[in-house]
Design a protein around this motif. Structure first.
Motif: not given
Length: 230
Positions: A181-194
């Motif tokens: 999308s071009g927007d790098p704002t992390p999603s909840r899933e991004d945070i959970a995987v991290t």
């Protein structure tokens, strides 16, 4: 009656302008016109270039990366040969950016990660998850890709991530993936995987130093945002 490039004063013709002032002084349409080289009997090459840009106006110039040879060839006055020329120019530009990024040998912060990885993933239309593997001095060893598709715990499994690290004898790693999308704002899933991978890194004694999310021309470091927990 259509105005052709040959009807313009010499100083207004794209090729002559480039030779006189350099490429930075030309518009996108003028640069495309130079690559297209010629128009048709009824349509100037500048008009054809403008029609190509109109076809991708919603995406902007980045749309040139995704438009296919077949789509370009359908535009009146382009055809397969000119379409192939445009695609070749785009690929050369991409390879140049990737080659420049390879000069970054040591990672000192998320800016270096973005400069290294952005040319590879800026224009991808799917999410790509990769790991930047580092030695004890934070020099880049490799950047293997782990998965393609929506980021989730089921897709990005610690087993695959740390297999790559072990295979390359990495001392540490930085996670990274792109947002189409071009927007790098992390999603909840991004945070959970991290969080899951940070915990695994502690067990494996291969620390996860950061997770950098790439947008089109922006990036976000989860470490800088205080989201690197585990």
């Amino acid at each position: 009656m259509a105005i052709m490039v040959r009807d313009l004063p010499p100083e207004e013709r794209p090729r002559e302008k480039l030779l006189a002032y350099g490429p930075s002084g030309l518009s996108n349409a003028e640069l495309l016109a130079i690559l297209l080289r010629s128009g048709t009997r009824k349509k100037s090459v500048l008009r054809i270039a403008e029609e190509i840009l109109a076809r991708i106006k919603e995406q902007g110039l980045v749309g040139m990366v995704h438009i296919s040879v077949a789509e370009l060839a359908k535009i009146d006055g382009v055809g397969k040969v000119k379409a192939a020329t445009l695609q070749a120019a785009i690929e050369l530009a991409r390879r140049l950016a990737v080659q420049q990024s390879a000069k970054i040998q040591m990672i000192t912060g998320p800016e270096d990660v973005a400069r290294y990885a952005m040319p590879h993933y800026r224009f991808e239309q799917k999410e790509h998850f990769a790991v930047l593997l580092l030695n004890t001095k934070n020099h880049v060893i490799s950047m293997p890709e782990v998965s393609v598709g929506s980021l989730s715990a089921s897709v990005v499994h610690p087993r695959e991530v740390f297999r790559a690290a072990i295979d390359h004898a990495a001392a540490a790693m930085i996670l990274l993936h792109n947002h189409p999308s071009g927007d790098p704002t992390p999603s909840r899933e991004d945070i959970a995987v991290t969080e899951r991978l940070v915990k695994a890194g502690k067990i494996m004694d291969i620390p996860v130093l950061d997770h950098v999310v790439l947008g089109r021309d922006r990036f976000i470091s989860l470490k800088e945002k205080g989201l690197l927990q585990g």
